[in-house]
Design a protein around this motif. Sequence first.
Motif, PDB file in Angstrom:
ATOM      1  N   ARG A  29      21.937  -4.760 -10.871  1.00  0.00           N
ATOM      2  CA  ARG A  29      21.150  -5.490 -11.861  1.00  0.00           C
ATOM      3  C   ARG A  29      19.772  -4.827 -11.923  1.00  0.00           C
ATOM      4  NH1 ARG A  29      17.129  -8.674  -9.853  1.00  0.00           N
ATOM      5  NH2 ARG A  29      17.206  -9.407  -7.687  1.00  0.00           N
ATOM      6  N   ASP A  30      18.967  -5.254 -12.849  1.00  0.00           N
ATOM      7  CA  ASP A  30      17.626  -4.679 -12.967  1.00  0.00           C
ATOM      8  C   ASP A  30      16.734  -5.131 -11.812  1.00  0.00           C
ATOM      9  OD1 ASP A  30      18.538  -3.665 -15.338  1.00  0.00           O
ATOM     10  OD2 ASP A  30      17.361  -4.998 -16.621  1.00  0.00           O
ATOM     11  N   PHE A  31      15.880  -4.221 -11.361  1.00  0.00           N
ATOM     12  CA  PHE A  31      14.857  -4.544 -10.371  1.00  0.00           C
ATOM     13  C   PHE A  31      13.536  -3.960 -10.843  1.00  0.00           C
ATOM     14  CE2 PHE A  31      18.641  -4.962  -7.758  1.00  0.00           C
ATOM     15  CZ  PHE A  31      18.346  -6.047  -6.941  1.00  0.00           C
ATOM     16  N   ASP A  34       8.137  -7.482 -10.685  1.00  0.00           N
ATOM     17  CA  ASP A  34       8.114  -8.925 -10.439  1.00  0.00           C
ATOM     18  C   ASP A  34       9.056  -9.330  -9.313  1.00  0.00           C
ATOM     19  OD1 ASP A  34       6.266  -9.236 -12.427  1.00  0.00           O
ATOM     20  OD2 ASP A  34       7.694  -9.935 -13.941  1.00  0.00           O
ATOM     21  N   ASP A  35      10.078  -8.520  -9.057  1.00  0.00           N
ATOM     22  CA  ASP A  35      11.000  -8.797  -7.955  1.00  0.00           C
ATOM     23  C   ASP A  35      10.407  -8.381  -6.613  1.00  0.00           C
ATOM     24  OD1 ASP A  35      13.411  -9.625  -9.558  1.00  0.00           O
ATOM     25  OD2 ASP A  35      13.164  -7.593 -10.336  1.00  0.00           O
ATOM     26  N   LEU A  36       9.638  -7.306  -6.614  1.00  0.00           N
ATOM     27  CA  LEU A  36       9.147  -6.736  -5.357  1.00  0.00           C
ATOM     28  C   LEU A  36       7.814  -7.318  -4.900  1.00  0.00           C
ATOM     29  CD1 LEU A  36       9.408  -4.673  -3.058  1.00  0.00           C
ATOM     30  CD2 LEU A  36       8.305  -2.985  -4.558  1.00  0.00           C
ATOM     31  N   TRP A 234      13.903  -0.378  -0.595  1.00  0.00           N
ATOM     32  CA  TRP A 234      14.205  -1.544  -1.434  1.00  0.00           C
ATOM     33  C   TRP A 234      14.463  -1.089  -2.873  1.00  0.00           C
ATOM     34  CZ3 TRP A 234      12.297  -3.562  -5.894  1.00  0.00           C
ATOM     35  CH2 TRP A 234      12.642  -4.881  -6.204  1.00  0.00           C
ATOM     36  N   PRO A 235      15.397  -1.667  -3.606  1.00  0.00           N
ATOM     37  CA  PRO A 235      16.257  -2.796  -3.254  1.00  0.00           C
ATOM     38  C   PRO A 235      17.571  -2.426  -2.590  1.00  0.00           C
ATOM     39  CG  PRO A 235      16.569  -2.283  -5.557  1.00  0.00           C
ATOM     40  CD  PRO A 235      15.524  -1.309  -5.039  1.00  0.00           C
ATOM     41  N   ASN A 238      18.745  -4.319   0.355  1.00  0.00           N
ATOM     42  CA  ASN A 238      19.340  -5.647   0.177  1.00  0.00           C
ATOM     43  C   ASN A 238      20.838  -5.667   0.462  1.00  0.00           C
ATOM     44  OD1 ASN A 238      16.804  -6.421  -0.671  1.00  0.00           O
ATOM     45  ND2 ASN A 238      17.348  -6.603  -2.831  1.00  0.00           N
TER      46      ASN A 238
END
Length: 276
Positions: A29-31, A34-36, A234-235, A238
Amino acid sequence: MIVDSHQHFWTLSRGDYPWPNQDVAPIFRDFGPDDLIPLLNAANVHKTVLVQATDTVAETRFLLDIAAQTDPVAGVVGWVDFIASDAVETLQTLQRNPWLKGVRPMLQNISDTDWILQPSAAPVLHQMQETGLCFDALIQPRHLPVMDQLAARYPALPIVVDHVAKPQMGPGIMPSGQWLAGIKALAKHPNVLCKLSGMVTEIGPDWQSDHIRPFAQVVLDTFGPDRVMFGSDWPVVNLASAYADWIAFVTDLITDLPDTEQAQIMGQNAVEFYNL
């Protein structure tokens, strides 16, 4: 200052990512920032180095645009086709952007282990050496003798080994063979550093610290604290671990070192290597 020397962003709809794919569903999925950023804030990480994830110049330009708009990102490691006829010109154009700090050919995906030593790659390597651009080595143990030759051939080229060259690790496996010999040989070159990154994904979610610690200790002992960097990957991390768990492992690994050496590993070395 803590610097994460290795992280990625991707937007799959851009259409040039053969990986990640359905085989790695948790990260398919997109990363983006805002996720990090919440993870960085929670871990007290101040800056990052954004590393390419696919072999296109278009993605490098995409990452440079993100860097210019994203406060934690302090630099970008991009990509060029080292053996293209216009490779030097392409690199020179990219270097006009001050966020570009290095480039990374995806050597692990190339079947020819000696690919980077071919004469057609030399002009780009000379350009990098002359301008101080860093070389990220995405490699496997089979490439360590090649990196030994590359480091000797270009002694002023800043080289960093990503993910400790991806040795096989796991229960009961200790450092040995091609990886151990190759790391020890490569560490003799003062222009080569190594990232403590990407290790847990070589094992999987059942990793334990004693699976990784012997390999990380070899890196610390051979390169020394002035040539080792913390990176999260990252990511991708995960797939096997949480961001906080990986930084906690590295912090625990180096806890007995003097504060000055811990600071080098956790940020100072990345700042100096990438000229952040």
